[in-house]
Design a protein around this motif. Structure first.
Motif, PDB file in Angstrom:
ATOM      1  N   GLY A  43       2.752   1.548  -2.300  1.00 34.27           N
ATOM      2  CA  GLY A  43       3.450   0.848  -3.141  1.00 34.27           C
ATOM      3  C   GLY A  43       4.484   1.458  -3.827  1.00 34.27           C
ATOM      4  O   GLY A  43       5.484   0.914  -4.230  1.00 34.27           O
ATOM      5  N   GLU A  44       4.306   2.806  -4.219  1.00 30.98           N
ATOM      6  CA  GLU A  44       5.417   3.456  -4.869  1.00 30.98           C
ATOM      7  C   GLU A  44       6.530   3.723  -3.676  1.00 30.98           C
ATOM      8  O   GLU A  44       7.909   3.457  -4.214  1.00 30.98           O
ATOM      9  N   LEU A  45       6.118   3.937  -2.484  1.00 30.08           N
ATOM     10  CA  LEU A  45       7.251   4.083  -1.624  1.00 30.08           C
ATOM     11  C   LEU A  45       8.023   2.760  -1.265  1.00 30.08           C
ATOM     12  O   LEU A  45       9.269   2.834  -1.223  1.00 30.08           O
ATOM     13  N   ALA A  46       7.339   1.591  -1.277  1.00 32.06           N
ATOM     14  CA  ALA A  46       7.976   0.347  -1.130  1.00 32.06           C
ATOM     15  C   ALA A  46       9.016   0.000  -2.387  1.00 32.06           C
ATOM     16  O   ALA A  46      10.012  -0.319  -2.128  1.00 32.06           O
ATOM     17  N   PRO A  62       6.348  -4.791   0.228  1.00 30.81           N
ATOM     18  CA  PRO A  62       5.017  -4.021   0.812  1.00 30.81           C
ATOM     19  C   PRO A  62       4.714  -4.323   2.179  1.00 30.81           C
ATOM     20  O   PRO A  62       4.161  -3.677   2.754  1.00 30.81           O
ATOM     21  N   ALA A  63       4.641  -5.637   2.611  1.00 33.62           N
ATOM     22  CA  ALA A  63       4.213  -6.260   3.924  1.00 33.62           C
ATOM     23  C   ALA A  63       5.516  -5.338   4.922  1.00 33.62           C
ATOM     24  O   ALA A  63       4.735  -5.125   6.027  1.00 33.62           O
ATOM     25  N   THR A  64       6.621  -5.422   4.705  1.00 29.68           N
ATOM     26  CA  THR A  64       7.597  -4.788   5.687  1.00 29.68           C
ATOM     27  C   THR A  64       7.130  -3.070   5.615  1.00 29.68           C
ATOM     28  O   THR A  64       7.233  -2.680   6.826  1.00 29.68           O
ATOM     29  N   LEU A  65       6.712  -2.635   4.453  1.00 31.39           N
ATOM     30  CA  LEU A  65       6.439  -1.093   4.561  1.00 31.39           C
ATOM     31  C   LEU A  65       5.231  -0.879   5.530  1.00 31.39           C
ATOM     32  O   LEU A  65       5.120   0.003   5.969  1.00 31.39           O
ATOM     33  N   THR A  66       4.483  -1.650   5.648  1.00 29.64           N
ATOM     34  CA  THR A  66       3.107  -1.558   6.196  1.00 29.64           C
ATOM     35  C   THR A  66       3.534  -1.287   7.821  1.00 29.64           C
ATOM     36  O   THR A  66       3.033  -0.269   8.445  1.00 29.64           O
ATOM     37  N   GLY A  67       4.305  -2.106   8.238  1.00 33.47           N
ATOM     38  CA  GLY A  67       4.796  -1.879   9.743  1.00 33.47           C
ATOM     39  C   GLY A  67       5.693  -0.502   9.802  1.00 33.47           C
ATOM     40  O   GLY A  67       5.527   0.014  10.752  1.00 33.47           O
ATOM     41  N   ILE A  68       6.335  -0.220   8.839  1.00 33.76           N
ATOM     42  CA  ILE A  68       7.071   0.933   8.909  1.00 33.76           C
ATOM     43  C   ILE A  68       5.978   2.159   9.010  1.00 33.76           C
ATOM     44  O   ILE A  68       6.306   3.141   9.833  1.00 33.76           O
ATOM     45  N   LEU A  69       5.156   2.356   8.181  1.00 30.69           N
ATOM     46  CA  LEU A  69       4.261   3.348   7.878  1.00 30.69           C
ATOM     47  C   LEU A  69       3.491   3.241   9.305  1.00 30.69           C
ATOM     48  O   LEU A  69       3.125   4.350   9.723  1.00 30.69           O
ATOM     49  N   ASP A  70       2.990   2.149   9.772  1.00 30.40           N
ATOM     50  CA  ASP A  70       2.163   2.223  11.120  1.00 30.40           C
ATOM     51  C   ASP A  70       3.350   2.875  12.242  1.00 30.40           C
ATOM     52  O   ASP A  70       2.428   3.654  13.001  1.00 30.40           O
ATOM     53  N   ARG A  71       4.555   2.609  12.297  1.00 29.73           N
ATOM     54  CA  ARG A  71       5.289   3.252  13.251  1.00 29.73           C
ATOM     55  C   ARG A  71       5.156   4.789  13.062  1.00 29.73           C
ATOM     56  O   ARG A  71       5.480   5.401  14.209  1.00 29.73           O
ATOM     57  N   LEU A  72       5.512   5.043  11.756  1.00 32.26           N
ATOM     58  CA  LEU A  72       5.592   6.538  11.560  1.00 32.26           C
ATOM     59  C   LEU A  72       4.021   7.430  11.730  1.00 32.26           C
ATOM     60  O   LEU A  72       4.323   8.371  12.233  1.00 32.26           O
TER      61      LEU A  72
END
Length: 162
Positions: free
Chosen positions: A63-66, A73-83
């Motif tokens: 949440g802080e990163l988003a 936050p939903a967009t960030l989930t995909g980013i974190l999955d890829r990273l």
């Protein structure tokens, strides 16, 4: 009576305009450099942006990163999955959090040399450039960049709120 002549005022406006244009061009060039780094690492540009935030600011919640990245936050989930799949970050349970589901996103430090190598030519060129400035000039440049960054952060926050 003004102590600045109209010619001096015009010269100042030209110089200020040139600085603003140079800052825009710098932003473009750094964006292009980061795009090439992302391409080499087989990441999306936004993935590299998020990785940089985690590396720079240390472990944080998704949440802080988003919020820092200005992403949903939903967009960030995909980013974190890829990273995470690529081995750049880990997501670890935060034992100190009130919510036992809370996680902290951490950069994998062992990957830093790979990333730093892609910026090494630019960093070496910057070191050469800095060698031509004395300490007072470097302090002025550092102050200008800090203050410009703060203004950019404020403008970003205002746009995000409104």
């Amino acid at each position: 009576m003004s102590s600045i002549s109209s010619g001096d005022a015009r010269d100042r406006r030209r110089t200020v305009t040139a600085i603003k244009e140079s800052l825009r061009e710098l932003r473009n060039q750094l964006s292009l450099l980061n795009h090439q780094v992302s391409r080499r690492l087989e990441l999306k540009d936004v993935d590299l942006d998020c990785l940089e935030l985690v590396q720079r600011h240390g472990p944080m919640t998704p949440g802080e990163l988003a919020r820092r990245a200005g992403l949903h936050p939903a967009t960030l989930t995909g980013i974190l999955d890829r990273l995470q799949r690529a081995g750049w970050i880990t997501r670890e349970r935060d034992p100190d959090a009130a919510d036992r589901r809370a996680v902290a996103v951490r950069a994998v430090k062992d990957r830093n040399p790979e990333l730093f190598a892609l910026y090494s030519r630019m960093n070496a060129s910057m070191d050469d450039l800095f060698a031509g400035y004395d300490e007072a000039e470097l302090a002025l440049l550092a102050d200008f960049l800090r203050r410009t960054t703060a203004l950019g952060r404020t403008a970003t926050d205002e746009l995000a709120e409104g």
